[in-house]
Structure formats: C-alpha cells, structure tokens
Scaffold this active site. Structure first.
Site, short mmCIF file in Angstrom:
data_model
loop_
_atom_site.label_atom_id
_atom_site.label_comp_id
_atom_site.label_asym_id
_atom_site.label_seq_id
_atom_site.Cartn_x
_atom_site.Cartn_y
_atom_site.Cartn_z
CB THR A 73 -0.42 -0.17 0.99
OG1 THR A 73 -1.66 -0.77 1.55
CG2 THR A 73 -1.72 1.25 1.36
CE LYS A 101 -4.96 -1.91 1.79
NZ LYS A 101 -4.46 -2.37 1.53
CE LYS A 137 2.46 2.12 4.97
NZ LYS A 137 2.45 0.85 4.01
#
Lengths: 289, 289
Positions: free
Chosen positions: A97, A172, A240
């Site tokens: 990701t 995502k 993150k």
C-alpha cells in the site's frame, strides 16, 4: 500453450510470506528475496526453491516479480533495481500500500527499461492472505493486468481491475478510510458496552444482526473485548497508510475528519509503544480516553 | 392453552406501522392509536380493527401495548396514561429509542398500577421493519420478557434479552455509536472515491469483498453515491439518539470522539434542512466539507 511465468516474491512479511506459499502451491514460485536475508533463505530451503540477495538478483531469475513491502521508498528502490537488471518484458506486480503517485512513478521507471508495472494492493488481512482469499485492487494497462491475473489468482478471492496504474492504490486509499473509521466506531461502541456492564456474547450477537454489523465487528469484536490484540493489521502500518490517505483527501478537497481522528489516535498509540498491536487495540484509548 | 394477548400499537410511523401490520398478520392486533388520529383510523379501517384516540383508550382494549414513538417525553406520557387507565397486569413494550434512565422511570410508573414494562428498541431499519426481520434488544424482568417474546416474534428476526429494564436501551446506545461512526467512515471514503473518479460498481464490489465491508456499505453505498437519500433512517432521529448516547458516554467516562463528530455533522445537516433524509446523506458534507 504459453508456459507459466517464473514468479519471484520480494518482501516476506505477514502478508508476503503466505502469498509466496500460495504461489508455490500453484507451481509458479521460482525464487524469493527479503531485506532480512535469513528469512528468504529459510523459506527457500523449506520450499526447495532459489533465494536472491536483492531485487536485481531476483529479477535475473524471473519473468514476474511480486513485491509486498512497507514504504513508498522501498517500491521505488525495487523499480530502480529492476530497471538496471531486468530483461525487457519483466512485470512488477506491487501488492504494497503506497501513494498512487508513487505507483505511477514506479511504472515510469520500469517503462524506461521496457518493463511493466501493475499496482495490486490487497484487503482481507492476515487471515485473507493465509487462506488465499484476498481482495485485490488492480491498476494498470489491460495487457499488463491480463499477465498479472493468473499470478494474483494464486492468493485472491476477488481481482478487480479499477483503471490505469494508480487506480488500485486510489481504491486502497478509499478502503483504508473505511477500515480506520469503522475501527473508531466499533471500538468506541464496545468500550461503552463494556463500561455499562453488558454481556459480551449477547451484545456482539445483537449488534451483528442489525444495521451496526461489519467485517471488523465480526472478526475483532470478541478479541478486542478480551484485550487481545495479537492478530491482524498492525497499528503502525495503518498509521503509515493514513498519512497517504490524508494527502489524497487534501488534494481531492473532500472531507477528512474521520482520517484526522484516526491519525491522532493511532499516532498516540504508536508513540505509546503499541505499534505492533492489531488496530482493534484502539479500544484501549476508548476505555480510558 | 392461554389465549393470545390482545395487542395495541401506539405510534404508526415508519417503523410502527409495519410492526402493527406484522402483528395483524400474526392474528394479535386488537387496536391502534396515533398522535395524528387520521392515520390510526385509516389503518384500523383497512385492517378491520379498532382505533383509539389516545393511550388510555388503547389500554382499555388491550392486555399488551406496543409503543413506537420518538421522544423520551412521549414514552413517559404513555406510561402515565396507562397507570391511570390500566388493569393490573398490563404490559407496555416500548420499541422506541430513549435513555435507559427514562425506561427505568417508565417501569416505576407502570409498577405503581400493577403494570409491567419492557424496553425493546430495535435495529434493522425500515427494511427490517417491513420484512419483519428486526433485531430486538430487550431489557426487563424474566417473566415480563417471557410475555413480551411471542408479541415481538411477529416482527423480529432476533430477540436478545440483555438484562433488567434499561439494558435494552443501553444496548441500543452502543448500536447507535456503531451506526453513526460507520456512516462517517463509509460516507468519507465514498466521497473520496467519487472525487478520484473511480467506478461505482467496481469500487463497491471490491470494498465489500474485504475488511471494509459493513451492513451500511451494502445497503446504502450505491444510493448515496447516486445522491438518493429517501429511504431508511432519518438524520433528525439519529441526532436525537446521539444526544442520548453522548450523555451515557459522559457518565461512563469512555471515549466520545466518534459521537462528538457525528453530533456536529448531523446537527449542521439538520439545521440545513436535511433532517428527513437518510443518514447516508452525510456524503453531502464529505463531498463539499
């Protein structure tokens, strides 16, 4: 009949390792690599396949490289190494990701050497990776996605081609807004239920039967209630991801209060040393705000 | 064999009317009442049953009264009217969402006249009420809940006895934290997806296949994307519920950021005239914050 491509996997973490095992079961795995080389050697020995010391060495053995790493910089470093080492036609499928802008940059780097790039981030957690039942969000050119599909099928329950390179990462990002916001909702609600002295099993059953139900309630409700946060998706990784998502929301000009709240909460939990806990560990903050 | 109790329903709104129809189909409905009397007369005429002008008149015709109203004051007014009018043994089953402290107060009022009270708030939305598939969270003494159960079965998919009077409302409060927070998450995520130009159907399918899935995504994702907010759960009613929930969180000393955020957002939407829209109308704010 075209022979099955030789696939290499780089990044053997909680998601990458089970993905590599599924590729091995499908008869496609040629070699593995990992930053901590011992882990690559151990898996290679177990599966009787090759290991590589780095991305360049891996690329020399494979037609397709699947990467599953943490940071945007890791993906750019892999793309750079493949540009140098790769034969024309090498395909990099990145399941990490990262920002969609980084995915587009990696695709440009690969294209300079006649290689191709597909962004293929996944959802479904560690359980989904182990079961080979991940939902994969794919961005890339049609021909590249067609090459990537039989590789992804080794560990996917669903493969959705969302658009050009970057569209998988955009998808995502949307997924992570939902994941983070649902965690806030379920943890705050269950903390209240616990404080009110409600019975765990009856509460979870009644919530799941109505409009409050979610994947997260079903999979993490009982464990978070009991204070167990060992399985699943690490808080440090969600943090993150949320930093990437927040930049995307800022650029799009859309609402950001859910992500702002989750950034604040997971930031303070990670600072307090809970970064390796599952994201359901947020209930700690909700019980004692 | 004990004869089936004569049941009266008071409050024929979006939830109460379908609940009354299911009780009629089950052969249990004796009479109906409603603040706007014309609605009670119309339903009574259609079903060939009696109508009552108020709670006291309804109680004279019934063994069990099911209430489905909006405000805490409405429930206390009904309990007061039943105290005056009721025969000993009358049971009030309140399916409204009110404070658990109000439920305990209504139970005290009924008990003074030898009546009984069960709090039985529901989840599952207008669709659940129409289908007779509601999830009911019940608080009350064992014997009273045993009497209420065959009545609730007329419109319930699941009946869960959570504890003494008030425990049903405590459970509903937890449910509403999840409902409000999940709405924030899904609306913020889909607003981002729309701004990024993602394809609606592919996005919804991929989100539903992984860790981002929820009842709300499945039932409201497509309609909110298309700007349709006519079905479901009114924003003004969620706002009322959240004010109750916020007091409970304050008393419990647990986290409240999800509820604070939803109170602010739904407060401004209701002020802007969207109170009758479904709660998925929150996507308006997320698209143009």
């Amino acid at each position: 009949m075209t022979p099955a491509p030789h696939v290499g996997v780089i990044g053997l973490g909680a998601m990458g390792e089970p993905m590599a095992r599924h590729l091995h079961r499908a008869g496609r795995l040629a070699a593995v690599a990992n930053r901590t080389i011992a882990r690559a050697r151990a898996l290679a020995d177990e599966l009787a396949i090759a290991w590589a010391a780095d991305a360049a060495e891996l690329a020399a053995r494979c037609d397709v490289v699947v990467s599953c790493v943490t940071a945007d910089a890791d993906v750019l470093a892999i793309a750079g190494a493949l540009r140098t080492a790769a034969r024309p036609g090498l395909l990099l499928i990145d399941t990490s990701t990262i920002a969609s802008s980084t995915a587009r940059e990696a695709a440009r780097v690969l294209a300079e050497a006649g290689g191709a790039f597909v962004d293929a981030p996944v959802s479904g957690g560690v359980e989904g990776a182990r079961a080979g039942r991940l939902s994969v969000m794919v961005g890339g050119a049609d021909a590249d996605v067609a090459r990537a599909t039989p590789v992804l099928e080794a560990f996917a329950a669903r493969i959705t081609h969302m658009g050009p390179v970057g569209a998988g990462q955009d998808t995502k990002a949307v997924n992570q807004v939902l994941v983070a916001g649902i965690a806030e909702a379920v943890c705050e609600g269950l903390a209240l239920g616990k404080a009110l002295g409600l019975d765990r099993d009856r509460l979870l059953a009644v919530l799941a039967a109505g409009a409050a139900n979610s994947w997260f309630l079903e999979k993490r409700g009982a464990t978070m209630w009991d204070g167990s946060f060992s399985v699943g998706f690490k808080q440090s990784l969600l943090l993150k991801d949320l930093r990437i998502v927040r930049q995307l929301e800022a650029a799009a000009g859309t609402g950001h209060s859910v992500v702002d709240q989750a950034l604040e909460h997971y930031g303070s939990l990670v600072d307090a040393g809970h970064g390796d806990d599952d994201i359901s560990g947020l209930i700690r903050l909700k019980l004692r705000p």
